[in-house]
Design a protein around this motif. Sequence first.
Motif, mmCIF file in Angstrom:
data_model
loop_
_atom_site.group_PDB
_atom_site.id
_atom_site.type_symbol
_atom_site.label_atom_id
_atom_site.label_comp_id
_atom_site.label_asym_id
_atom_site.label_seq_id
_atom_site.Cartn_x
_atom_site.Cartn_y
_atom_site.Cartn_z
ATOM 1 N N VAL B 2 0.860 -1.191 0.000
ATOM 2 C CA VAL B 2 0.000 0.000 0.000
ATOM 3 C C VAL B 2 0.891 1.234 0.000
ATOM 4 O O VAL B 2 1.823 1.338 0.799
ATOM 5 C CB VAL B 2 -0.903 0.037 1.252
ATOM 6 N N LYS B 3 0.594 2.124 -0.923
ATOM 7 C CA LYS B 3 1.311 3.405 -0.922
ATOM 8 C C LYS B 3 0.622 4.330 0.071
ATOM 9 O O LYS B 3 -0.575 4.553 -0.019
ATOM 10 C CB LYS B 3 1.246 4.049 -2.311
ATOM 11 N N VAL B 4 1.392 4.869 1.013
ATOM 12 C CA VAL B 4 0.814 5.752 2.030
ATOM 13 C C VAL B 4 1.420 7.138 1.895
ATOM 14 O O VAL B 4 2.642 7.299 1.924
ATOM 15 C CB VAL B 4 1.104 5.223 3.460
ATOM 16 N N GLN B 5 0.561 8.116 1.736
ATOM 17 C CA GLN B 5 1.059 9.497 1.702
ATOM 18 C C GLN B 5 1.115 10.027 3.129
ATOM 19 O O GLN B 5 0.148 9.910 3.877
ATOM 20 C CB GLN B 5 0.116 10.374 0.861
ATOM 21 N N LEU B 6 2.252 10.603 3.472
ATOM 22 C CA LEU B 6 2.423 11.198 4.801
ATOM 23 C C LEU B 6 2.376 12.707 4.681
ATOM 24 O O LEU B 6 2.641 13.251 3.615
ATOM 25 C CB LEU B 6 3.790 10.808 5.378
ATOM 26 N N TRP B 7 2.040 13.373 5.777
ATOM 27 C CA TRP B 7 2.119 14.834 5.699
ATOM 28 C C TRP B 7 3.557 15.271 5.907
ATOM 29 O O TRP B 7 4.394 14.519 6.440
ATOM 30 C CB TRP B 7 1.125 15.507 6.616
ATOM 31 N N GLY B 8 3.864 16.478 5.468
ATOM 32 C CA GLY B 8 5.243 16.923 5.279
ATOM 33 C C GLY B 8 6.117 16.810 6.507
ATOM 34 O O GLY B 8 7.293 16.424 6.414
ATOM 35 N N SER B 9 5.565 17.131 7.658
ATOM 36 C CA SER B 9 6.422 17.149 8.837
ATOM 37 C C SER B 9 6.782 15.751 9.322
ATOM 38 O O SER B 9 7.578 15.606 10.231
ATOM 39 C CB SER B 9 5.768 17.975 9.949
ATOM 40 N N LEU B 10 6.213 14.709 8.689
ATOM 41 C CA LEU B 10 6.625 13.349 9.052
ATOM 42 C C LEU B 10 7.822 12.898 8.211
ATOM 43 O O LEU B 10 8.369 11.819 8.426
ATOM 44 C CB LEU B 10 5.461 12.361 8.854
ATOM 45 N N ARG B 11 8.192 13.744 7.256
ATOM 46 C CA ARG B 11 9.264 13.384 6.331
ATOM 47 C C ARG B 11 10.513 12.930 7.085
ATOM 48 O O ARG B 11 11.101 11.891 6.790
ATOM 49 C CB ARG B 11 9.584 14.605 5.453
ATOM 50 N N ALA B 13 10.841 11.628 9.822
ATOM 51 C CA ALA B 13 10.695 10.346 10.507
ATOM 52 C C ALA B 13 10.587 9.191 9.515
ATOM 53 O O ALA B 13 10.493 8.031 9.903
ATOM 54 C CB ALA B 13 9.462 10.376 11.409
ATOM 55 N N ALA B 14 10.582 9.511 8.228
ATOM 56 C CA ALA B 14 10.381 8.466 7.210
ATOM 57 C C ALA B 14 11.459 8.567 6.129
ATOM 58 O O ALA B 14 11.159 8.565 4.936
ATOM 59 C CB ALA B 14 8.983 8.578 6.603
ATOM 60 N N ASP B 15 12.660 8.708 6.566
ATOM 61 C CA ASP B 15 13.814 8.747 5.656
ATOM 62 C C ASP B 15 13.663 9.814 4.573
ATOM 63 O O ASP B 15 14.020 9.594 3.416
ATOM 64 C CB ASP B 15 14.031 7.373 4.991
ATOM 65 N N GLY B 16 13.100 10.925 4.939
ATOM 66 C CA GLY B 16 13.018 12.032 3.994
ATOM 67 C C GLY B 16 11.933 11.881 2.945
ATOM 68 O O GLY B 16 11.879 12.641 1.990
ATOM 69 N N ARG B 17 11.064 10.900 3.118
ATOM 70 C CA ARG B 17 10.028 10.705 2.093
ATOM 71 C C ARG B 17 8.648 11.086 2.623
ATOM 72 O O ARG B 17 8.390 11.008 3.821
ATOM 73 C CB ARG B 17 10.024 9.242 1.644
ATOM 74 N N THR B 18 7.760 11.474 1.725
ATOM 75 C CA THR B 18 6.378 11.712 2.136
ATOM 76 C C THR B 18 5.456 10.682 1.496
ATOM 77 O O THR B 18 4.240 10.783 1.584
ATOM 78 C CB THR B 18 5.892 13.130 1.765
ATOM 79 N N ALA B 36 6.827 -0.360 12.211
ATOM 80 C CA ALA B 36 7.959 -1.280 12.063
ATOM 81 C C ALA B 36 8.998 -0.716 11.098
ATOM 82 O O ALA B 36 10.195 -0.737 11.367
ATOM 83 C CB ALA B 36 7.461 -2.639 11.584
ATOM 84 N N ALA B 37 8.504 -0.193 9.987
ATOM 85 C CA ALA B 37 9.435 0.275 8.961
ATOM 86 C C ALA B 37 10.048 1.617 9.328
ATOM 87 O O ALA B 37 11.156 1.938 8.916
ATOM 88 C CB ALA B 37 8.706 0.370 7.618
ATOM 89 N N HIS B 38 9.302 2.415 10.056
ATOM 90 C CA HIS B 38 9.767 3.787 10.366
ATOM 91 C C HIS B 38 9.495 4.095 11.832
ATOM 92 O O HIS B 38 8.505 4.752 12.165
ATOM 93 C CB HIS B 38 9.054 4.801 9.467
ATOM 94 N N PRO B 39 10.356 3.626 12.706
ATOM 95 C CA PRO B 39 10.116 3.815 14.148
ATOM 96 C C PRO B 39 9.934 5.289 14.526
ATOM 97 O O PRO B 39 9.255 5.591 15.510
ATOM 98 C CB PRO B 39 11.387 3.238 14.791
ATOM 99 N N GLY B 40 10.470 6.173 13.732
ATOM 100 C CA GLY B 40 10.321 7.606 14.011
ATOM 101 C C GLY B 40 8.873 8.072 13.941
ATOM 102 O O GLY B 40 8.520 9.125 14.473
#
Lengths: 747, 81, 158, 287
Positions: B2-11, B13-18, B36-40
């Motif tokens: 599943v492709k999940v879009q994150l909001w910008g300020s989570l970038r 915590a997700a290796d610079g990706r949204t 699991a994939a992004h503990p941040g």
Amino acid sequence: MAFDEYQKREFKQVGTRPNRPDGVDKVTGRAMYGADMTLPGMLIGRILRSPHAHAKIKSIDASAALALKGVKAVVTGDDFARPEDDFLRDVQENCMARGKALYDGHAVAAVAAIDAATAKAALKLIKVEYEILPHVTDVDAAMKAGAPIVQEGRTLENVPAGMSGNVTSHSEFGHGDPAAGFAKADKVVERSFKTAATHQGYIEPHAAVASVTTDGKADLWCCTQGHFFVRTLCAGMMGMEASQLRVTPSEIGGGFGGKTTVFIEPVALMLSRKAGRPVKVVMTRDEVFRATGPTVSTSIDVKIGMTKDGRITAGEAYLRYSGGAFPCGTIDMGGQAAFAAYDLEHVRTYGWNVLTNRPKEAAYRAPGAPQAIYAVESVVDELCLALKLDPLDVRLKNAAKKGTKSSYGPTFPDIGLVATLEAAKKHPHYTAPLAEGQARGLSCGFWFNFGGNTCVSLNVNTDGTVGITEGNPDIGGSRASVSLMAAEELGIPYEQIRTIVADTNSLGYNDVTDGSRVTFAVGLATIKAARDAVRKMCLRAAKIWDIDEEAVEWKDGAAVPAGPNAGRFPPMTLAEIAADSFATGGPIAGHHEVNVDGAGVSFGVHLVDVEVDRDTGATKVLRYTIFQDAGKAVHPDYVEGQMQGGAVQGIGWALNEEYIYGRDGRLQNAGFLDYRIPVASDLPPIETVILEIPNPGHPYGVRGVGETPIVPPLAAISNAVSRAIGTRMCELPMSPPRILKAIGTTA
Amino acid sequence: MVKVQLWGSLRSAADGRTEVEVEAKNFRQLLDGLRAAHPGLAPQIERGVSMSLNGVIYREAWFTEIPPDAEVVLMPYMTGG
Amino acid sequence: MKKLHVSTTVNGDPAEFVCTPDESLLDALRNRLGLTGAKEGCGTGDCGACSVTVNGRLVCSCLVLAAEAEGAEIATIEGMAEQDRLHPLQRAFIDHAALQCGVCTPGILVAAKSLLAKNPEPTDEEVRYWLAGNLCRCTGYDKIIRAVQSAAAEMRGA
Amino acid sequence: MRYLAAQSVAEATGALAAEAGVTRILSGGTDVLVQLKAGMVEPDLIVDVKKLPGMREIRAEAGGFRVGAAVAGAELGEHAAFCAAWPGVAEGFQLIGSTQVQGRATMAGNLCNASPAADSVPALVAGGVVARIAGPGGERDLPVADIPAGPGKTNLKKGEFITSFFFPARAMGASDAYLRFIPRTEMDIAVSSAAVNLTIGADGKVSAAEVALGAVAPTVVRVPAAAKAIIGTKLDDAALAAMAKACEAACNPIDDKRGTIAFRTHTAGVLACRAARIAHERAGGKA
């Protein structure tokens, strides 16, 4: 299964305007509000509040108060266990300070006494030793290096390093590359705005009566938007089990978001526990202003680019919100809502929440959205003026619609923005002539709308009438809407149904009356509960007729055979089935419990004409028209009422309402005299146009309507005033001194 | 996936990706997968998140099924007035 | 504080209570006589939720001392309907959805009744100015003005 | 606290003079009860003067009027002859508070509360109205202009209270007007205000005038220079401009939650000019 798909249907009762069930009680003075409750042996509680904006509480000596004849208990922050949960701890410390007073009006102690006069006298005998600390009440000042820190250690992991310790959270929303978008614009406008904190201004002050008994049980009556949440909060603070604390909501004299949390309820409970008697606590109006939950105050920068023909190429907003002395998440709502009305390739918002020495923010109709949308809609208006474009055409050209990737991420399903804009464009108001000195403004508005946890029980009485039990305090006529939806579904007259709002022991958990959720979510649960009862009634009919359950269906308030093969039986009405219910298996009831999702967003457009007196700066609102998508207006009178009431609150916000703090950090206008909510003579008639673009997530297509209407007035009026005086206004409220200063009449 | 879009300020915590991908058939699995994939992302998930699924916002609803190719957007948990 | 004994008339019936000298008429009505229809929205005369008439004159009962009620005729919302017959204003407020939360409604009804007694055919503007001291936060006043006008028309026999 | 509903002037002045503690007069009560509620004042004795003889009467005297000190705004507003003669006084008085407050509020209370923003005071000052004061030593008369001593302070002595106001006979061609600025249309305290009382002579020019401003100084202020600017004129633009300037010069306001110094100063001039035009028209003047 979380939500039901909308199915087009002809309504028989939904959409009519019957009288509300609580009407007679309310016009005769019989309705019982928070302060109207009395119990035998009841004491009166009063709260001592900090006169300082920021001070260390070195000691509290209540011995003299306790020695006063008639005083039965004193409570301070130390009486409460310190909750581990951050959120609960903040709510508790807002109800009663611990260690530090964080704003003018922060509660520091409370007494319970035999009467109000004794309680008042006792407050004066409580000696509090304060060490006054430097304070900050302005959001921009609080972000500066060296600003007094309101609370240490409240910064979340998402805040970039190097910011003031008052910044508690940061958020960023949007998509695309605004810089690239601005490069394509013919005109870019960048503006900074400020909006003052405002108060919900409900006419009924908070009131609670608590009765705690020695066996650990407690009853609490209070005016609240959500008694189940009150129970959760109070049980947590009192170390009680939820089952032992029964909370019963009184009639509520207005809330608008401000009664979605607790202020005095835990204090009343603790006083009652210590005194061993029932205790009533009622806030004064002064306390309501100083120590409940106003809105955030804000400072906002917006930058928007537009082509000559009116296409927005990019939008960007920097939002700094202060929710007072405790962290608050409203900034996230503002950041997501700011550009929601537009279909944009490049959009970005950045938000920060900042602590200040002000009372903790509470929700107020569409929390966070009015301020952000005000700033955006002001800049759009300025671009329209600069490029000589029609402001409605520009909004139509850029309007979000089905398939638009919204500024906060999701792709919109069916929404009503284009329809409301088109309705505004063809309305005679839009083209009515204006006299010299007058101008017209408009703005879009938006709110997400919520669903949430909801339980409804529906009891079929043996005389063929129906009682409905729901768990959301009725703040705007919802008992009428719920009865209407049940009447529609059951096929019986509205008058044969009575809906009540029950206490926390009578139903499962119901979320707070917030997010414009009640007509949507409680309505959905009511429809499902009615269908549950209908299924059971069909089963009884099937048994009586001795045919299969599947062979019976419900039509116009009666069970009928589903087709010619089912047998030939005359319709069996609800009343007939109910009358025989004891013999056919017992009482009949339907119920439904659900966490509802699928609330549809709601858009509105407001048009306003104003006249500004250039010699005094006074603004007169001449004409006002609201266009809003209601999905389906269940009871149009109360939909109009929500639209009119919300708009007038927004008018107050735009023109006169504000929290004014002195240099000493004290609130200067804690009363209805100087916190100026609109009075009847300030206003023209408020015309309403309801549009019905069905919400696919509700069986009748209902959308929440309560919050969206407070959003557009801020910018609509600011745009009108700015056009009237020929200068862009960038601060709310646009009080007469600010307008004269903007015109240049006064230095 | 599943492709999940994150909001910008989570970038951060997700290796610079949204936009991130996780294996998930429903909302709960999605949250577990993200954690699991992004503990941040864990602190924000603890504070509360909503999920928009093909334009419909779910505030909780663990067992909401996520069909293949669905548009999934993570949003802060919403509270209001 | 030594209490005072007050003999008065409320909604046409004799009433007696004791009160402290600094007690407001509003507090006495609510707490001594159990008439909680008048509400305290502010206690400073700025919201009108406590409106009653004293000797036929519209006042904020929060700005009247209870002791002043001695020998006076007080009328409150509780006396507006005649037995089971609602006053035309009361009916009009229900019919026109002129209330939402309803907490300001008793005060507005008392004030509107007093207006129509003085001026049976007010303009909208006159209604708005007469009711300027009755704050309503829910309705935006629009439906209130319509309801008052509808009741006025009915009372004129129009 | 004790409450005394006085039956005679002597009983009232005697009780007030004898009380060693804090005393308050109750006439309309619209300020006193607010102060009680807020704990701003904790009187030992409140004397209700409404029932004293004459306190609620409006009667003709010497070609003018004598108005009892406890006459409420709504009552004065219902007196057609008074309102015709003194429209500015009537409108100033009736701007105080709501309809409900009008059922109670009195000019004497408004005056003795001694707020510089008191709505009824500028027109009383501009009209040369004289207050009759009862006290332990008997009666005395004092012009209204001399009663306020500063914010919250009056020149009344212990045991004294106002029993009535005397409005002198009106000359032909005399009238008055009062305007205030408030952010809403009702229910606010004046941010600035102006009263103009003028007489138009046989030649159609202003023959006499008095101007008083509210909320722009510690007390309501008379502005003789503003009056002088319009005397001998037909209120032409130049005269009004000079009047506005004189008003601005007389202002010594404060910045507070209700308005700024600049705003108060500017609007005081604007309001004075507008009030002058209204008074002029009422007096039968033609521009």
